[in-house]
Design a protein around this motif. Sequence first.
Motif, PDB file in Angstrom:
ATOM      1  N   ILE A  20       0.861  -1.178   0.000  1.00 24.33           N
ATOM      2  CA  ILE A  20       0.000   0.000   0.000  1.00 24.33           C
ATOM      3  C   ILE A  20       0.902   1.235   0.000  1.00 24.33           C
ATOM      4  N   THR A  58      -3.882  -1.197  -3.808  1.00 18.47           N
ATOM      5  CA  THR A  58      -4.824  -1.173  -2.688  1.00 18.47           C
ATOM      6  C   THR A  58      -4.595  -2.401  -1.813  1.00 18.47           C
ATOM      7  N   PHE A  78      -9.622   6.448   1.258  1.00 16.67           N
ATOM      8  CA  PHE A  78      -8.770   5.538   0.507  1.00 16.67           C
ATOM      9  C   PHE A  78      -9.651   4.523  -0.216  1.00 16.67           C
ATOM     10  N   THR A  79      -9.175   4.062  -1.350  1.00 17.50           N
ATOM     11  CA  THR A  79      -9.974   3.174  -2.193  1.00 17.50           C
ATOM     12  C   THR A  79     -10.462   1.949  -1.423  1.00 17.50           C
ATOM     13  N   SER A  81      -5.966   5.389  -3.862  1.00 18.95           N
ATOM     14  CA  SER A  81      -5.163   4.442  -3.090  1.00 18.95           C
ATOM     15  C   SER A  81      -3.822   5.056  -2.701  1.00 18.95           C
TER      16      SER A  81
END
Length: 304
Positions: A105, A135, A200-201, A231
Amino acid sequence: MSDFARNLDWNLLYTFMVVVQNESMTKAADELLRSQPAVSLAIKRLEKSTGQRLLGREGNRMTVTPAGQALYAQATEIYSAISRLPLTFEKAPLSLTGRITIATIDHVESRDFNAPLSAFFAKYPKVELEILVATTADVIRMVERGSATFGLCDGVIPRGLGARELMRERFGLYCGAGHHLAGRTDLGPMDLRGEPFIGFTADVLGGSHMGDVTAYRARASIGQYVRGQSSHVNEVRRMIECGLGIGFLPTHLAEPFVAKGFLFRLPPYEKEPTATVYLISNPAVSLSGAEQRLLDQILAAIPG
């Protein structure tokens, strides 16, 4: 049993694995570059071959039957073994060579990770490294499939994967300096409800990898309307700074921007949610000599 193995189309297993990992026929079709009806037909053919119902549906949600779960575990193991066959052909010489892929990440900063990484590549200059930023869901997927040597991610780690805690990040809630909430010191959680949210995604309410930050959002009823997402930490920060909405950021990354007057800290000021970042690996995957040595050295350097 031999007839079953002989007659089974292995491409159907791969399609099934992608469907389960995406939790959606449509998303799987996008990844496979196929039409949704073609993916649906492939699943039906696999169910006919196995004589088992593999997928079900509860309302709008796709479910995996017990037979499907058992088959998925076998399919991922088969795929990871096949995808890594070229690495198993390597006979590592004393001067290690090869290629290592790490999935992570965005913006993971850890001395416990960087120090052994630096030492390893100084000692073995012929080994190549690729780092892919993705992600949480994609990092886990790559490690499960064996397309990444190991991964760094937060969230809920599936059973079957090895996980070692690498670090913990504290998260604060922020808005941009020009946001209508900036500068106010009388705010409580109720004042934040209904505000457009930047996330965040992988930070999805009710999602598969819901961690502390998402759980806090759910309890406080914050971020029901997600206006922007990424992300990448810096892109999430950019959207917050530009006033698109409020959002959580790691405090150690946000504080310099607060000091410069670009961001403003919102409550909670105490008992902030945290995210644990794990180093994850797949014990079912056969690693090359270089991969195994690097993984061992990093695990040895992580406290606990």
